[in-house]
Each structure stands twice: as structure tokens, then as C-alpha cells.
Design an enzyme around this catalytic site. Structure first.
Site, PDB file in Angstrom:
ATOM      1  N   SER A  15       0.839  -1.197   0.000  1.00 50.88           N
ATOM      2  CA  SER A  15       0.000   0.000   0.000  1.00 50.88           C
ATOM      3  C   SER A  15       0.877   1.251   0.000  1.00 50.88           C
ATOM      4  O   SER A  15       1.688   1.430  -0.905  1.00 50.88           O
ATOM      5  CB  SER A  15      -0.954  -0.051   1.196  1.00 50.88           C
ATOM      6  OG  SER A  15      -2.001   0.869   1.050  1.00 50.88           O
ATOM      7  N   ASP A  75      -8.544  -6.260  -4.676  1.00 47.09           N
ATOM      8  CA  ASP A  75      -8.237  -4.942  -4.110  1.00 47.09           C
ATOM      9  C   ASP A  75      -8.990  -3.854  -4.859  1.00 47.09           C
ATOM     10  O   ASP A  75      -8.905  -3.754  -6.087  1.00 47.09           O
ATOM     11  CB  ASP A  75      -6.725  -4.701  -4.222  1.00 47.09           C
ATOM     12  CG  ASP A  75      -6.237  -3.519  -3.416  1.00 47.09           C
ATOM     13  OD1 ASP A  75      -7.061  -2.681  -3.004  1.00 47.09           O
ATOM     14  OD2 ASP A  75      -5.019  -3.432  -3.203  1.00 47.09           O
ATOM     15  N   HIS A 131      -8.043  -5.277  -0.165  1.00 48.94           N
ATOM     16  CA  HIS A 131      -6.847  -4.559   0.275  1.00 48.94           C
ATOM     17  C   HIS A 131      -6.467  -4.898   1.711  1.00 48.94           C
ATOM     18  O   HIS A 131      -5.287  -4.989   2.043  1.00 48.94           O
ATOM     19  CB  HIS A 131      -7.066  -3.050   0.141  1.00 48.94           C
ATOM     20  CG  HIS A 131      -5.817  -2.251   0.285  1.00 48.94           C
ATOM     21  ND1 HIS A 131      -4.868  -2.169  -0.714  1.00 48.94           N
ATOM     22  CD2 HIS A 131      -5.331  -1.501   1.312  1.00 48.94           C
ATOM     23  CE1 HIS A 131      -3.869  -1.396  -0.312  1.00 48.94           C
ATOM     24  NE2 HIS A 131      -4.121  -0.988   0.913  1.00 48.94           N
TER      25      HIS A 131
END
EC number: 2.3.1.31
Length: 349
Positions: free
Chosen positions: A141, A296, A325
Site C-alpha cells: 500500500s 483490491d 486490500h
């Protein structure tokens, strides 16, 4: 400054602080007496060729990376590698709004960018450890955004790169989503322009943030298949929202989260070359595995695949996880098995 035990050793475990001194940020403002929090595992070999840098994501700290990604049963094995986990600026553990003295505390904490994180990390790696090449830079991320910045800014130092669930340039979709997250916090009257007396004063805003993140951080399949039962042991949606999402965000500091959001929205390696993403990614010389998560909605696989195609020799390694995610947190054992498999292969290459 305010005391928030969530960011202290009692919660975060053992870490060290590296004194950067006065750090001039990309904005031109100087972060006074800047500090980076870091933790290490394993031993650096005589050639200094076995160092791995692990970066952190939005709301996450080095403790999460230690607990989920590092260990003898993982690819990031301290018996083989010297692993350095560094908390980003504004994470709550490194120099951050709640732990920086006036006149830069709380709402007056300087605006930092991904570039500032990477330049600060570079100093720690070079000045403190004397490491000139990193066997691997890996993060998920916002941590993956740092991996891209490292690979473009310091290509000669990065031997291998593994951005997980991340893109090199933020999308308009994410910018709008993060705006909504920020508004959830700042619309709480207790926010008081960032001058609250205690993080818990802004609990209503933190709870609203948790619901917003729940809509996109977890995939539709996660909800449709009621995976909160099998994966997380929750008995209902309300149990999941209260027992997982609100419990996750409520101990955190709102200024810290807003600092990271501002940074997240502006991640873009193309600024190195006048906005040309293709030209920026062509600067990467590291052996690169681009590792999106199948479900995601923050960083969809097709966006990661498009960037992967612009990196010479890069390989796309999709991690299958219906959690979306939030699978980054390793709730499902199958997620880490895939990550370790790919990272082991990358480290052998």
C-alpha cells in the site's frame, strides 16, 4: 504534544530512533529534530549484501510488519537476511504530529511526502548502517508507494523491488476516496481544527472513518460470502464493524492519519520526469515483482498490471485474496503463503 500509548513501546514493542536533525522537506519547510523509528532483525553480513528494507503503510506501523511479514517461517527470514523495518514520517512512531514539540505539533506538523520518507530512509541506510545496496525493498500500500519511490530515485541501490498492493502514481479514484476519509475525521466537532486534547475525543470521527474504509478496504466478495465469520471469527456485520474496524482505528491519532492521507494522495513517481510515468518507471533497474491483490479496490490489479508493463523485466504476481486490500494484514493464512512464495523466488533471482 499529547501522549497516546498506542504509539509507544507498550503497544509497538521495541524500536529505536534515528536522529536526522533538521530535515528540509520537499515543501521547503524544515521538520525540526526529525526522528525515524526503526527495528532490525538478523545480522548484516560482512559484504553488507543481505539487507532488506521493509516500509510501512497507512495506519500501519513497523510492529505490524514485524508480526505479519518477518520470521523464520517467512521469506523475510532473519536467519538469512538483515531486515530493517522503518516507520514512515507522520506514522505516530517516527516524528509525527502528536509527538513533535511546538511550534510543529498537532495541526501545525509540516506536510511530508513519500519523497521525504525515502530521502530520510536513505540517510539512515547510508549514514547509520553504511549499506550501499539493498537486496530487496518491499512494502504494501503506502509502503509500496515508497518502494516505487526508492526504485526510481535510487535505482543503483535497489537490487530487487516488491511493491505489494500499490501503484507508482495515485489514481483520481483514490484521491476522492481519501478526501472522504479525511472529511470523516474533520467533520467531528471534537476535531477542533486539529487541537483536540486527547485522540479519543475524536472517536465519532474515527468511527466514521472505520465505516468508510470498510466499504473499499474489504471486497464485495468478503461481505457476500460472510468471510468475517470464517476469517475473523465475527458473528455479524455489527460485530465485525465494532470488533474489528472501530477497534482498529479508535486507538489512533487523527492528526497522524490525516498526515498520512495527505501523503498518500500525492504519491507520484512521474514528477521526477515532468509527469511522464513511462519515463519514470524506465529508470527502475531492480528485478521487480509487482504484486497486486486480486480483489483490491484501492489498487486494482489492472492498474498495477499497466504499470508493470512499463518496467523493464518486471513480472506481475497476483496474490489471490477475497479479503481485498485489507488482506495485507495477513488475516488469511493463504495470503502470506503466496507472498512468501513470490518473495522467496524474487530473492533467488
Amino acid at each position: 504534544m499529547i501522549d497516546n500509548p498506542f504509539y509507544g513501546p507498550e503497544t509497538q514493542g521495541a524500536f529505536q530512533l534515528y536522529e536526522l536533525g533538521d530535515l528540509i522537506l520537499e515543501s521547503g519547510e524544515t521538520l525540526r529534530r526529525a526522528k525515524l523509528a526503526y527495528r532490525t532483525f538478523g545480522q548484516l553480513n560482512a559484504e553488507k549484501s543481505n539487507a532488506i528494507l521493509v516500509t510501512t503503510w497507512f495506519s500501519g506501523t513497523g510492529k505490524v510488519m514485524e508480526d505479519v511479514y518477518v520470521g523464520r517461517d517467512h521469506a523475510l527470514n532473519p536467519d538469512e537476511y538483515f531486515i530493517i523495518v522503518i516507520d514512515q514520517i507522520g506514522s505516530g512512531v517516527s516524528s509525527s504530529p502528536q509527538n513533535t514539540p511546538a511550534p510543529q505539533s498537532m495541526a501545525k506538523f509540516p506536510k511530508a511526502r513519500i519523497e521525504d520518507d525515502v530521502r530520510a530512509q536513505h540517510r539512515l541506510i547510508i549514514e547509520h548502517f553504511g549499506i550501499e545496496r539493498l537486496a530487496l525493498v518491499v512494502g504494501g500500500s503506502m509502503g509500496g508507494q515508497q518502494v516505487y519511490e526508492w526504485s526510481v530515485r535510487y535505482p543503483e541501490m535497489v537490487v530487487r523491488a516488491a511493491p505489494i498492493a500499490a501503484t507508482a502514481r495515485i489514481s483520481h479514484h483514490q484521491v476522492i476516496f481519501v478526501d472522504a476519509c479525511a472529511e470523516a475525521l474533520m467533520s467531528d466537532p471534537a476535531w477542533n481544527g486539529g487541537w483536540y486534547q486527547n485522540s479519543h475525543d475524536v472517536r465519532n470521527g474515527l468511527d466514521r472513518l472505520s465505516r468508510i474504509v470498510s466499504t473499499q478496504g474489504w471486497s464485495p466478495q468478503f461481505y457476500r460470502q460472510e468471510r468475517w465469520r470464517a476469517v475473523l471469527g465475527m458473528s455479524s456485520i455489527d460485530d465485525f464493524i465494532n470488533g474489528v474496524m472501530k477497534a482498529y482505528f479508535e486507538p489512533m491519532d487523527p492528526n497522524v492519519l490525516l498526515c498520512e492521507m495527505w501523503k498518500w494522495q500525492r504519491a507520484d513517481v512521474s514528477r521526477h520526469v515532468g509527469g511522464d510515468l513511462s519515463a519514470a518507471l524506465k529508470r527502475i533497474t531492480a528485478k521487480t515483482y509487482v504484486m497486486p491483490i486480486s480483489h483490491d479496490m484501492f489498487f486494482p490489479p489492472h492498474e498495477c498490471e499497466a504499470e508493470c508493463a512499463l518496467i523493464e523485466g518486471a513480472e506481475l504476481k497476483v496474490i489471490h485474496s477475497p479479503e481485498g486490500h485489507m488482506g495485507l494484514n495477513g488475516f488469511e493464512p493463504g495470503y502470506m503463503r503466496q507472498v512468501d512464495e513470490h518473495l522467496r523466488a524474487l530473492l533467488r533471482s
